[in-house]
Design a protein around this motif. Structure first.
Motif, mmCIF file in Angstrom:
data_model
loop_
_atom_site.group_PDB
_atom_site.id
_atom_site.type_symbol
_atom_site.label_atom_id
_atom_site.label_comp_id
_atom_site.label_asym_id
_atom_site.label_seq_id
_atom_site.Cartn_x
_atom_site.Cartn_y
_atom_site.Cartn_z
ATOM 1 N N ASN A 237 16.556 13.849 58.370
ATOM 2 C CA ASN A 237 17.140 15.054 58.945
ATOM 3 C C ASN A 237 18.546 15.210 58.362
ATOM 4 O O ASN A 237 19.430 14.405 58.647
ATOM 5 N N PRO A 238 18.806 16.238 57.549
ATOM 6 C CA PRO A 238 20.113 16.395 56.915
ATOM 7 C C PRO A 238 21.276 16.566 57.899
ATOM 8 O O PRO A 238 22.425 16.360 57.530
ATOM 9 N N ALA A 239 20.998 16.902 59.132
ATOM 10 C CA ALA A 239 22.068 17.060 60.120
ATOM 11 C C ALA A 239 22.773 15.725 60.386
ATOM 12 O O ALA A 239 23.927 15.713 60.835
ATOM 13 N N TRP A 240 22.103 14.622 60.093
ATOM 14 C CA TRP A 240 22.722 13.318 60.329
ATOM 15 C C TRP A 240 23.909 13.055 59.411
ATOM 16 O O TRP A 240 24.744 12.207 59.710
ATOM 17 N N ASP A 241 24.003 13.757 58.291
ATOM 18 C CA ASP A 241 25.205 13.645 57.464
ATOM 19 C C ASP A 241 26.434 14.041 58.289
ATOM 20 O O ASP A 241 27.460 13.368 58.259
ATOM 21 N N PHE A 242 26.316 15.131 59.015
ATOM 22 C CA PHE A 242 27.409 15.615 59.873
ATOM 23 C C PHE A 242 27.584 14.727 61.096
ATOM 24 O O PHE A 242 28.704 14.343 61.440
ATOM 25 N N THR B 169 29.238 11.382 60.284
ATOM 26 C CA THR B 169 30.664 11.575 60.010
ATOM 27 C C THR B 169 31.449 11.698 61.312
ATOM 28 O O THR B 169 32.493 11.055 61.478
ATOM 29 N N LEU B 170 30.947 12.492 62.241
ATOM 30 C CA LEU B 170 31.630 12.631 63.533
ATOM 31 C C LEU B 170 31.661 11.320 64.305
ATOM 32 O O LEU B 170 32.687 10.961 64.905
ATOM 33 N N ALA C 180 35.294 -0.222 57.327
ATOM 34 C CA ALA C 180 33.847 -0.190 57.554
ATOM 35 C C ALA C 180 33.326 1.239 57.602
ATOM 36 O O ALA C 180 32.283 1.545 57.018
ATOM 37 N N SER C 181 34.053 2.129 58.269
ATOM 38 C CA SER C 181 33.574 3.512 58.365
ATOM 39 C C SER C 181 33.671 4.221 57.020
ATOM 40 O O SER C 181 32.774 4.981 56.657
ATOM 41 N N CYS C 182 34.737 3.968 56.251
ATOM 42 C CA CYS C 182 34.840 4.592 54.920
ATOM 43 C C CYS C 182 33.777 4.039 53.975
ATOM 44 O O CYS C 182 33.183 4.782 53.195
ATOM 45 N N GLY C 183 33.531 2.738 54.042
ATOM 46 C CA GLY C 183 32.492 2.143 53.211
ATOM 47 C C GLY C 183 31.116 2.654 53.580
ATOM 48 O O GLY C 183 30.289 2.944 52.714
ATOM 49 N N LEU C 184 30.865 2.790 54.860
ATOM 50 C CA LEU C 184 29.584 3.312 55.315
ATOM 51 C C LEU C 184 29.434 4.769 54.907
ATOM 52 O O LEU C 184 28.383 5.187 54.427
ATOM 53 N N PHE C 185 30.503 5.533 55.074
ATOM 54 C CA PHE C 185 30.468 6.948 54.700
ATOM 55 C C PHE C 185 30.204 7.094 53.205
ATOM 56 O O PHE C 185 29.341 7.864 52.787
ATOM 57 N N VAL D 211 26.480 5.806 52.304
ATOM 58 C CA VAL D 211 25.294 6.447 52.872
ATOM 59 C C VAL D 211 25.366 7.970 52.792
ATOM 60 O O VAL D 211 24.457 8.607 52.259
ATOM 61 N N VAL D 212 26.420 8.547 53.288
ATOM 62 C CA VAL D 212 26.465 10.010 53.409
ATOM 63 C C VAL D 212 26.603 10.708 52.068
ATOM 64 O O VAL D 212 25.995 11.738 51.843
ATOM 65 N N VAL D 213 27.381 10.159 51.141
ATOM 66 C CA VAL D 213 27.593 10.843 49.865
ATOM 67 C C VAL D 213 26.674 10.334 48.751
ATOM 68 O O VAL D 213 26.819 10.732 47.611
ATOM 69 N N LEU D 214 25.722 9.483 49.092
ATOM 70 C CA LEU D 214 24.846 8.885 48.079
ATOM 71 C C LEU D 214 24.072 9.928 47.286
ATOM 72 O O LEU D 214 24.008 9.862 46.065
#
Length: 117
Positions: A54-59, A62-63, A104-109, A112-115
């Motif tokens: 679900n592409p909404a999980w990108d947003f 992040t939140l 951790a949050s920047c590494g995860l972001f 995962v999100v920008v992959l």
């Protein structure tokens, strides 16, 4: 009169950081995002795609990550976190918790999100 003072907890100041980290590990285990660039739906082409079904999980992710860092900062301002500790100890614990949550949050972001973008 002798006071019976409790020793401060070793986790004081790190509870939200640790609980949040466990939450994000569980969330990623449930969502199972794409972890390799070659598996992206837009591999070899142009455009944006999501690492999630679900592409909404990108947003949403992040939140949630911003919220986690904000809660870690808020925990450092509580009097319970500072109880029984000196100024240097409080500052080092706060800097450590905030740094761990932010990295951790920047590494995860970034991973995962920008992959697939």
């Amino acid at each position: 009169m002798i006071e019976d003072r409790k020793r401060p907890s070793r986790l004081s100041g790190f509870r939200v950081c640790l609980i949040g980290g466990a939450f994000f590990l569980a969330l990623l285990a449930i969502l199972r995002p794409i972890t390799r660039f070659e598996d992206c739906p837009n591999y070899g082409g142009n455009g944006n795609a999501s690492a999630f079904a679900n592409p909404a999980w990108d947003f949403y992710l992040t939140l949630l990550l911003f919220g986690w860092v904000f809660l870690v900062v808020c925990e450092q301002t509580l009097s319970v976190t500072r109880r029984g500790r000196g100024g240097a100890d409080v500052a080092l614990r706060a800097a450590g918790a905030i740094t761990v949550a932010t990295v951790a949050s920047c590494g995860l972001f970034a991973n995962v999100v920008v992959l697939c973008h």
